[in-house]
Write a protein that holds these residues in place. Structure first.
Motif, PDB file in Angstrom:
ATOM      1  N   ARG A  75     -11.074  62.775 -60.250  1.00  0.00           N
ATOM      2  CA  ARG A  75     -12.329  62.930 -60.133  1.00  0.00           C
ATOM      3  C   ARG A  75     -13.300  61.698 -59.819  1.00  0.00           C
ATOM      4  O   ARG A  75     -14.442  61.463 -60.405  1.00  0.00           O
ATOM      5  N   TYR A  97     -14.371  60.443 -57.369  1.00  0.00           N
ATOM      6  CA  TYR A  97     -15.591  60.247 -56.476  1.00  0.00           C
ATOM      7  C   TYR A  97     -16.968  60.525 -57.265  1.00  0.00           C
ATOM      8  O   TYR A  97     -17.957  60.202 -57.171  1.00  0.00           O
ATOM      9  N   SER A  98     -16.528  61.154 -58.650  1.00  0.00           N
ATOM     10  CA  SER A  98     -17.681  61.602 -59.381  1.00  0.00           C
ATOM     11  C   SER A  98     -18.177  60.666 -60.682  1.00  0.00           C
ATOM     12  O   SER A  98     -19.260  60.735 -61.311  1.00  0.00           O
ATOM     13  N   ILE A  99     -17.082  59.493 -60.662  1.00  0.00           N
ATOM     14  CA  ILE A  99     -17.616  58.439 -61.916  1.00  0.00           C
ATOM     15  C   ILE A  99     -18.471  57.362 -61.531  1.00  0.00           C
ATOM     16  O   ILE A  99     -18.468  57.043 -60.095  1.00  0.00           O
ATOM     17  N   ASP A 100     -19.139  56.759 -62.329  1.00  0.00           N
ATOM     18  CA  ASP A 100     -20.186  55.608 -61.964  1.00  0.00           C
ATOM     19  C   ASP A 100     -19.471  54.485 -61.412  1.00  0.00           C
ATOM     20  O   ASP A 100     -20.280  53.390 -60.581  1.00  0.00           O
ATOM     21  N   LYS A 146     -21.141  57.002 -57.146  1.00  0.00           N
ATOM     22  CA  LYS A 146     -20.362  58.264 -56.834  1.00  0.00           C
ATOM     23  C   LYS A 146     -20.692  58.959 -55.338  1.00  0.00           C
ATOM     24  O   LYS A 146     -21.324  58.206 -54.568  1.00  0.00           O
ATOM     25  N   GLU A 196     -20.584  61.937 -52.497  1.00  0.00           N
ATOM     26  CA  GLU A 196     -20.813  63.611 -52.383  1.00  0.00           C
ATOM     27  C   GLU A 196     -19.379  64.297 -51.691  1.00  0.00           C
ATOM     28  O   GLU A 196     -18.940  63.477 -50.750  1.00  0.00           O
ATOM     29  N   ASN A 210     -12.523  61.549 -52.832  1.00  0.00           N
ATOM     30  CA  ASN A 210     -11.919  60.617 -53.673  1.00  0.00           C
ATOM     31  C   ASN A 210     -11.430  59.454 -52.529  1.00  0.00           C
ATOM     32  O   ASN A 210     -11.640  58.090 -52.602  1.00  0.00           O
ATOM     33  N   LYS A 236     -14.241  56.984 -51.105  1.00  0.00           N
ATOM     34  CA  LYS A 236     -14.562  56.303 -52.102  1.00  0.00           C
ATOM     35  C   LYS A 236     -13.708  55.142 -52.418  1.00  0.00           C
ATOM     36  O   LYS A 236     -14.066  53.796 -52.170  1.00  0.00           O
TER      37      LYS A 236
END
Length: 207
Positions: free
Chosen positions: A90, A92-95, A99, A101, A110, A113
């Protein structure tokens, strides 16, 4: 001890496919969470791969009353202070690093990023880590680990793998993990090494 069935505690189709390949010709039936009549959710909220794998193995094993193999695995990148680490699935979703999309799927988000954060990094060293836990409900358990060292590419290549495979070149290779045939990947991969150690211990227990 006779093992007829083992539950692989994952819903990741790529990971399940690799486990089934690794257990070919063992005579053990490999089940996934999707084969279970009732589904429970287990959050991977621990700080290490081992803690996450133990938590999953015990929760699923005690609930389904069946031997379980649970794995937590991920990518550690030297220049990013070993991120994404336990956040690999995950990332892609952490600070950390901002983040991203999800446009097509989480794997691509992922990778997008990761490559963005690695854009100006000279040090491309990284390693895949796999920690695999075997748990026989209410009796015993053990764990093994495996590593695959390599470096991060500047763009994705290959269609055969999943996760970060398209941007990871193993040491001694010119191809990414996603360009290797499944047999070759399983021979050198973090998961392949961890499962090989696990199989050795299982064989001793089953004799």
């Amino acid at each position: 001890m006779k093992l007829k069935k083992i539950l692989i505690a994952t819903t990741n189709k790529g990971k399940l496919r690799e486990f089934k390949q690794l257990f070919e010709n063992t005579g053990i039936e490999i089940l996934s969470l999707e084969d279970m009549p009732e589904r429970i959710e287990v959050e991977e909220d621990k700080e290490t791969f081992l803690e996450n794998a133990i938590k999953k193995a015990k929760k699923y094993g005690d609930f389904y009353k069946i031997p379980v193999i649970a794995e937590d695995a991920g990518l550690e990148v030297e220049a990013l202070n070993n991120y994404p680490g336990v956040y690999s699935a995950r990332f892609y979703s952490i600070d950390f690093g901002g983040k991203v999309e999800v446009k097509e799927n989480k794997d691509k988000a992922n990778i997008e990023k990761l490559l963005k954060l690695m854009k100006d990094k000279e040090n491309r060293k990284a390693r895949f880590v796999s920690v695999v836990v075997f748990y026989y409900p209410e009796e015993f358990g053990f764990w093994t680990e495996g590593y695959c060292y390599g470096e991060i590419t500047d763009k994705p290549k290959g269609e055969k793998g999943f996760g970060y495979d398209p941007v990871f070149i193993p040491e001694g290779y010119s191809e990414t993990m996603a360009e290797l045939d499944p047999e070759e990947k399983n021979r050198i991969s973090h998961r392949g090494k961890a499962v090989s150690k696990l199989m050795e211990r299982l064989k001793k227990l089953m004799n």
